[in-house]
Write a protein that holds these residues in place. Sequence first.
Motif, mmCIF file in Angstrom:
data_model
loop_
_atom_site.group_PDB
_atom_site.id
_atom_site.type_symbol
_atom_site.label_atom_id
_atom_site.label_comp_id
_atom_site.label_asym_id
_atom_site.label_seq_id
_atom_site.Cartn_x
_atom_site.Cartn_y
_atom_site.Cartn_z
ATOM 1 N N LEU A 1 0.852 -1.181 0.000
ATOM 2 C CA LEU A 1 0.000 0.000 0.000
ATOM 3 C C LEU A 1 0.889 1.233 0.000
ATOM 4 C CD1 LEU A 1 -2.112 -2.137 1.021
ATOM 5 C CD2 LEU A 1 -3.143 -0.280 2.318
ATOM 6 N N ASP A 2 0.734 2.058 -0.996
ATOM 7 C CA ASP A 2 1.453 3.344 -1.016
ATOM 8 C C ASP A 2 0.585 4.352 -0.293
ATOM 9 O OD1 ASP A 2 2.985 5.527 -1.428
ATOM 10 O OD2 ASP A 2 2.902 5.501 -3.623
ATOM 11 N N CYS A 3 0.862 4.530 1.025
ATOM 12 C CA CYS A 3 0.077 5.441 1.849
ATOM 13 C C CYS A 3 0.643 6.854 1.872
ATOM 14 C CB CYS A 3 -0.027 4.899 3.272
ATOM 15 S SG CYS A 3 -0.823 3.295 3.390
ATOM 16 N N ASP A 4 1.704 7.092 1.113
ATOM 17 C CA ASP A 4 2.280 8.438 1.016
ATOM 18 C C ASP A 4 1.511 9.172 -0.067
ATOM 19 O OD1 ASP A 4 3.744 10.722 1.011
ATOM 20 O OD2 ASP A 4 5.694 9.772 0.678
ATOM 21 N N LEU A 5 0.350 9.720 0.328
ATOM 22 C CA LEU A 5 -0.539 10.352 -0.641
ATOM 23 C C LEU A 5 0.000 11.683 -1.148
ATOM 24 C CD1 LEU A 5 -3.963 9.607 1.128
ATOM 25 C CD2 LEU A 5 -2.699 8.221 -0.529
ATOM 26 N N SER B 1 -6.326 6.921 -2.483
ATOM 27 C CA SER B 1 -7.100 8.136 -2.203
ATOM 28 C C SER B 1 -8.486 8.051 -2.820
ATOM 29 C CB SER B 1 -6.350 9.370 -2.728
ATOM 30 O OG SER B 1 -6.134 9.247 -4.131
ATOM 31 N N GLU B 2 -8.608 7.482 -4.014
ATOM 32 C CA GLU B 2 -9.915 7.335 -4.650
ATOM 33 C C GLU B 2 -10.783 6.337 -3.886
ATOM 34 O OE1 GLU B 2 -7.365 9.228 -7.612
ATOM 35 O OE2 GLU B 2 -7.106 7.505 -6.286
ATOM 36 N N PHE B 3 -10.130 5.262 -3.389
ATOM 37 C CA PHE B 3 -10.906 4.281 -2.642
ATOM 38 C C PHE B 3 -11.418 4.875 -1.349
ATOM 39 C CE2 PHE B 3 -11.106 1.044 0.664
ATOM 40 C CZ PHE B 3 -11.999 0.135 0.112
ATOM 41 N N THR C 1 -3.715 13.302 -5.422
ATOM 42 C CA THR C 1 -3.572 14.098 -4.216
ATOM 43 C C THR C 1 -4.896 14.743 -3.862
ATOM 44 O OG1 THR C 1 -1.273 14.534 -4.768
ATOM 45 C CG2 THR C 1 -2.296 15.963 -3.137
ATOM 46 N N MET C 2 -5.264 14.675 -2.574
ATOM 47 C CA MET C 2 -6.527 15.234 -2.097
ATOM 48 C C MET C 2 -6.281 16.011 -0.806
ATOM 49 S SD MET C 2 -9.314 12.223 -2.696
ATOM 50 C CE MET C 2 -9.679 11.610 -4.353
#
Length: 772
Positions: A611-615, A633-635, A662-663
């Motif tokens: 999981l790439d959690c570095d958004l 981020s979309e999920f 990015t959000m």
Amino acid sequence: MDGAQAPSVDLLVILRGVLRRWKLVAAITLCTSIATYSVVKLLVPSQYKSTVEILIYDPQQQIDATVQKPISPFVDALGNDAINTEINILKSKSVALRVASELGLDTDPEFQSKGLRIGQLANRIGIVAQRLGIANLAERLGIANLRERLGFTGLGRSYDDSEQTLSDTEEKADKLDRAADELIKRLEISQDSYIISVSATARDPIKARRLASTIADDYLASQRDARQEALGHVATWLKGHIDNLQFRALETEASIEKLKVESGVRDSESDRVKEQQIGDLSNLLMTAREEVADKRARLEQAQQVIDTNGDIDSIPALSAPAIGKEARRNVAGDAEGIPEVGASNTLRELRQRRMDLNSRLADLQSKFGEHNIQIISARADLANVDKQIGAEAGHVLATIKNAYEIAVRREQTLEANLQSLTTNLNSEIYIKLQQLRHAADSDRKDYETYLAQYNNVAEQREMQSASARVVSPASLPRSPNSKRLKFYALGGAGGLGLGLLLAFLLEYFKPGVRTSTEIEQSFGLRVVGFVPLVSRRKIRGAYCQPLLRAVNEPLSQLDEAVRAMRLSLQLSIVGSKVILITSALPGEGKSTAAILLAASCASSGKKTVLLDCDLRLRSASEVLRRKHQPGLSEFLSGTAKLRDIITQDPVTKISVIPAGSTMPNMADLLMSQAMLDLIAVLRRDFDYIIMDSPPLLPVVDALALATCTDKILVIIEWRRTSHDSIYEAFRVLGPEANRVVGVVLNKVDFNELPGHGGYRYGRSSAKYFSKA
């Protein structure tokens, strides 16, 4: 983890680090040596040294010490004080001034200071201005007072010949003085026994030899001058004393003749014989009177001992009559000191017998009573011996008395003979005449003695010799003997010291963690792995070289390091599936470490999802070329399903959920219920869930993710991340810091690692890895 302990200072580790920086030390040493060489070459000229040896005192030289002792200061130059005096003379300003004047050092630039004095500069400016016709320029411009304030009061004035001559004389004297001071600085004087070595240095070898030779010649010349001056003073004093003695002798002889005329004494042959006889008799009479006195003393002392019934041994010793001035000597001793007593063998035997009887009597008394017949017999024998000793002592006393009477009769006979010879002479006139003749003889002897000394001094003055001489003349130096080598050595040593100091400071104050021991001692965590430093190159716009090496070279050092990290981690997280990968600061390689760990887990047969959690930066997605695909981020925002965002990487065989777009409020998304639901779903489908999170210190995203993970693995860049940063990162985690399973040191250079913590990696283990 409540806090971090201060790291202990391991001097051995620091020393190894300093040795590892040998290139830096060598570079600084080389640069310093080159700079020192250039500066010394420019500022310190080559110097040549010439040495002359002077023997200041020759012990083999035969010198009349009686004459030379008050004349020459070099005859008794046997002590260190005298030799040090000669050394100080050689170093004196007077010698230096004479040498500077003789060699013209006042015009030699080498012996003149380069600076110009204010007065000299002002005078030269005034002369130039006068020659150019602008001497009154300051007055025409209205700035004459400026000339006064600057001290150039002589500007614009005329210089007459007398003032110019005086100025030149003073300038020459000043230059000579400076040259003498410089010459003294260039002198080296040492002493070995009676030989003094004088060394002079100059930029030219011929000049150096001239300096040394001239100093020696000037010293010898000054010594000869001093010797001649001293001899002159002594000769003058001797001449005056000789004249005085001669005058006194003539005056005394005249008084003798006058007295003879007045008293009617004729100077005939018979009179001279008679005077000689009177003189001889007078001497004999004096000796006889001394002998009578000596014999009388002997007799009186012996008589006193016998009259008081004393022991004859108590008589003080009196020597036999002496011939000459000494008549007797009073010395304490026994009777053997008296010749008459000591010469009596009978008395000596009787004394010994009495000692034996006394000893025998004492022995008998200790054994028997007083009325024992042996004791009575012994006492009778002792009394008999005492009687014999008394008789013998009387005989000795008679002998001494007889000797005294003989001496008295001899004295009386001499007095009668002397009286018969002087019957017709006036005793007072005769005594005065004898006194005058004695004074004349004494003056005549002194006159002859001083005359001989005067003649010796005159010969010494004519010889023109000096006590000192040159035993080794000044040689022409062949090679420079300067201080450059010393400066070069100091420069090299200083550069080496500076390099070592700089290396030590860099090693001591280096903020990065260097060993697993530091992690364990400072933070109480163990190091679960070392990831080696791998050079990265851009391949089609992505930094994927480490990943490709791990996949394409399964026997490489990187692959073995990642495998060791995975195995150590598996042993530490038994029963845990969700692993959060984070770091304290950006750029420590956490994303690469997360990809490598996931790939290694997948290669071992475990179903692994990354999981790439570095958004924000989306580094893992960029490496895997999924940066622009829908992702986490979309999920979390509800715009995509799980099946739409999860993909499988064909190279590493791992499932990947990219970061997505990015959000805003990304930390809130990561702490949402949707994130917890996603983790729960992934737990059912995968063996390991590797989460790549942002670093702890810049943002709070990693803290938000820490609540939904089983274990946290912290990536620390080797020799870069400071202790303070690591401690601050653990403080940010707060209570969640208990989930930290360990630390991975990333970007480790195994070639330098043997210097830390006792590890033995690097070149010695290179044969175990693939060379591809």
